[in-house]
Motif scaffolding. Structure first.
Motif, PDB file in Angstrom:
ATOM      1  N   VAL A  51      33.110  37.428  36.067  1.00 51.61           N
ATOM      2  CA  VAL A  51      32.689  38.621  36.813  1.00 51.61           C
ATOM      3  C   VAL A  51      33.910  39.492  37.092  1.00 51.61           C
ATOM      4  O   VAL A  51      33.867  40.712  36.921  1.00 51.61           O
ATOM      5  CB  VAL A  51      31.973  38.244  38.136  1.00 51.61           C
ATOM      6  CG1 VAL A  51      31.620  39.490  38.933  1.00 51.61           C
ATOM      7  CG2 VAL A  51      30.724  37.417  37.868  1.00 51.61           C
ATOM      8  N   ALA A  52      35.004  38.867  37.478  1.00 50.73           N
ATOM      9  CA  ALA A  52      36.235  39.613  37.751  1.00 50.73           C
ATOM     10  C   ALA A  52      36.718  40.351  36.503  1.00 50.73           C
ATOM     11  O   ALA A  52      37.095  41.520  36.569  1.00 50.73           O
ATOM     12  CB  ALA A  52      37.321  38.667  38.268  1.00 50.73           C
ATOM     13  N   ALA A  53      36.669  39.685  35.374  1.00 51.93           N
ATOM     14  CA  ALA A  53      37.112  40.311  34.121  1.00 51.93           C
ATOM     15  C   ALA A  53      36.231  41.504  33.755  1.00 51.93           C
ATOM     16  O   ALA A  53      36.734  42.555  33.340  1.00 51.93           O
ATOM     17  CB  ALA A  53      37.111  39.290  32.988  1.00 51.93           C
ATOM     18  N   ARG A  54      34.917  41.362  33.916  1.00 53.88           N
ATOM     19  CA  ARG A  54      34.007  42.448  33.540  1.00 53.88           C
ATOM     20  C   ARG A  54      34.054  43.623  34.513  1.00 53.88           C
ATOM     21  O   ARG A  54      33.895  44.772  34.111  1.00 53.88           O
ATOM     22  CB  ARG A  54      32.570  41.922  33.428  1.00 53.88           C
ATOM     23  CG  ARG A  54      32.336  41.065  32.194  1.00 53.88           C
ATOM     24  CD  ARG A  54      30.869  40.713  32.030  1.00 53.88           C
ATOM     25  NE  ARG A  54      30.341  39.921  33.127  1.00 53.88           N
ATOM     26  CZ  ARG A  54      30.246  38.588  33.133  1.00 53.88           C
ATOM     27  NH1 ARG A  54      30.653  37.891  32.085  1.00 53.88           N
ATOM     28  NH2 ARG A  54      29.738  37.964  34.165  1.00 53.88           N
ATOM     29  N   THR A  55      34.238  43.341  35.805  1.00 50.50           N
ATOM     30  CA  THR A  55      34.221  44.419  36.806  1.00 50.50           C
ATOM     31  C   THR A  55      35.596  45.030  37.031  1.00 50.50           C
ATOM     32  O   THR A  55      35.706  46.131  37.546  1.00 50.50           O
ATOM     33  CB  THR A  55      33.695  43.915  38.162  1.00 50.50           C
ATOM     34  OG1 THR A  55      34.572  42.884  38.644  1.00 50.50           O
ATOM     35  CG2 THR A  55      32.269  43.419  38.056  1.00 50.50           C
ATOM     36  N   GLY A  56      36.639  44.295  36.679  1.00 47.55           N
ATOM     37  CA  GLY A  56      37.995  44.766  36.944  1.00 47.55           C
ATOM     38  C   GLY A  56      38.455  44.479  38.366  1.00 47.55           C
ATOM     39  O   GLY A  56      39.540  44.882  38.767  1.00 47.55           O
ATOM     40  N   PHE A  57      37.644  43.749  39.140  1.00 42.54           N
ATOM     41  CA  PHE A  57      38.014  43.391  40.512  1.00 42.54           C
ATOM     42  C   PHE A  57      38.856  42.121  40.499  1.00 42.54           C
ATOM     43  O   PHE A  57      38.663  41.251  39.641  1.00 42.54           O
ATOM     44  CB  PHE A  57      36.776  43.115  41.364  1.00 42.54           C
ATOM     45  CG  PHE A  57      35.882  44.299  41.618  1.00 42.54           C
ATOM     46  CD1 PHE A  57      36.357  45.608  41.593  1.00 42.54           C
ATOM     47  CD2 PHE A  57      34.541  44.109  41.898  1.00 42.54           C
ATOM     48  CE1 PHE A  57      35.527  46.681  41.845  1.00 42.54           C
ATOM     49  CE2 PHE A  57      33.699  45.176  42.153  1.00 42.54           C
ATOM     50  CZ  PHE A  57      34.196  46.466  42.126  1.00 42.54           C
ATOM     51  N   PRO A  58      39.743  41.960  41.477  1.00 39.89           N
ATOM     52  CA  PRO A  58      40.459  40.682  41.601  1.00 39.89           C
ATOM     53  C   PRO A  58      39.467  39.563  41.931  1.00 39.89           C
ATOM     54  O   PRO A  58      38.425  39.803  42.546  1.00 39.89           O
ATOM     55  CB  PRO A  58      41.409  40.904  42.784  1.00 39.89           C
ATOM     56  CG  PRO A  58      41.362  42.343  43.124  1.00 39.89           C
ATOM     57  CD  PRO A  58      40.150  42.932  42.488  1.00 39.89           C
ATOM     58  N   GLN A  59      39.809  38.327  41.532  1.00 33.33           N
ATOM     59  CA  GLN A  59      38.914  37.199  41.789  1.00 33.33           C
ATOM     60  C   GLN A  59      38.614  37.045  43.273  1.00 33.33           C
ATOM     61  O   GLN A  59      37.491  36.699  43.652  1.00 33.33           O
ATOM     62  CB  GLN A  59      39.500  35.906  41.227  1.00 33.33           C
ATOM     63  CG  GLN A  59      39.365  35.801  39.733  1.00 33.33           C
ATOM     64  CD  GLN A  59      39.690  34.407  39.211  1.00 33.33           C
ATOM     65  OE1 GLN A  59      39.784  33.438  39.947  1.00 33.33           O
ATOM     66  NE2 GLN A  59      39.861  34.322  37.896  1.00 33.33           N
ATOM     67  N   SER A  60      39.594  37.324  44.135  1.00 37.60           N
ATOM     68  CA  SER A  60      39.371  37.179  45.577  1.00 37.60           C
ATOM     69  C   SER A  60      38.295  38.146  46.065  1.00 37.60           C
ATOM     70  O   SER A  60      37.465  37.791  46.918  1.00 37.60           O
ATOM     71  CB  SER A  60      40.675  37.407  46.347  1.00 37.60           C
ATOM     72  OG  SER A  60      41.188  38.705  46.081  1.00 37.60           O
ATOM     73  N   LYS A  61      38.271  39.356  45.521  1.00 39.78           N
ATOM     74  CA  LYS A  61      37.252  40.337  45.913  1.00 39.78           C
ATOM     75  C   LYS A  61      35.879  39.901  45.412  1.00 39.78           C
ATOM     76  O   LYS A  61      34.886  40.007  46.134  1.00 39.78           O
ATOM     77  CB  LYS A  61      37.609  41.713  45.355  1.00 39.78           C
ATOM     78  CG  LYS A  61      36.657  42.812  45.776  1.00 39.78           C
ATOM     79  CD  LYS A  61      37.167  44.157  45.280  1.00 39.78           C
ATOM     80  CE  LYS A  61      36.513  45.272  46.044  1.00 39.78           C
ATOM     81  NZ  LYS A  61      37.226  46.529  45.881  1.00 39.78           N
ATOM     82  N   VAL A  62      35.822  39.405  44.173  1.00 42.05           N
ATOM     83  CA  VAL A  62      34.552  38.922  43.631  1.00 42.05           C
ATOM     84  C   VAL A  62      34.052  37.751  44.474  1.00 42.05           C
ATOM     85  O   VAL A  62      32.867  37.692  44.825  1.00 42.05           O
ATOM     86  CB  VAL A  62      34.685  38.521  42.142  1.00 42.05           C
ATOM     87  CG1 VAL A  62      33.414  37.842  41.648  1.00 42.05           C
ATOM     88  CG2 VAL A  62      34.997  39.755  41.295  1.00 42.05           C
TER      89      VAL A  62
END
Length: 145
Positions: A51-62
């Motif tokens: 999800v982080a890779a697809r959205t561009g969000f950091p893993q902590s935010k996801v």
């Protein structure tokens, strides 16, 4: 037409239509949660890393968004049987009362407040239905990187 500006405006209108009574404060923005939820819906059984890779969000935010979605009853998590260190996320099989409330939120009030000509409400809603039909979350999957 500035597509990015239109997209941001639509996102803000969508956020404004979400009922917020009784949900308390959260460290994640509604926009981030919506984006993560849409990604999970398009990719059920996905790990946070993807999800982080697809959205561009950091893993902590996801992870924070997933926690908020799990609290609302919108997603379920389970251990990956192939790699017990990984947690997989999927949309909840049954909508919680909170999810049902958000899904049934009416946008008429928000649109009427922002339209220069409120008489065109039905026309705007029809246009939004066409956009949703053709540019739903799966459109981002087809866009790729």
């Amino acid at each position: 037409m500035d597509l990015a500006l239109l997209g941001r405006t639509l996102m803000k209108l969508g956020e404004a239509s979400i009922p917020t009574e009784g949900i308390g404060g959260h460290g994640t923005s509604a926009q981030s949660v919506i984006i993560v939820a849409a990604d999970i819906k398009a990719h059920p059984g996905t790990p946070v890393k993807d999800v982080a890779a697809r959205t561009g969000f950091p893993q902590s935010k996801v992870s924070a968004c997933v926690a908020r979605l799990r609290e609302a009853g919108a997603v379920e998590t389970h251990t990956d049987p192939a790699d017990r260190r990984r947690t997989l996320i999927s949309p909840a099989r049954t909508a919680s009362p909170r999810v049902a409330e958000v899904r049934s939120a009416d946008i008429d009030g928000v649109l009427t407040r922002v339209l220069e000509d409120p008489e065109r409400l039905d026309e705007v809603k029809a246009a939004l239905r066409v956009l949703a039909e053709h540019l739903g979350p799966s459109a981002l999957t087809r866009l790729g990187d």
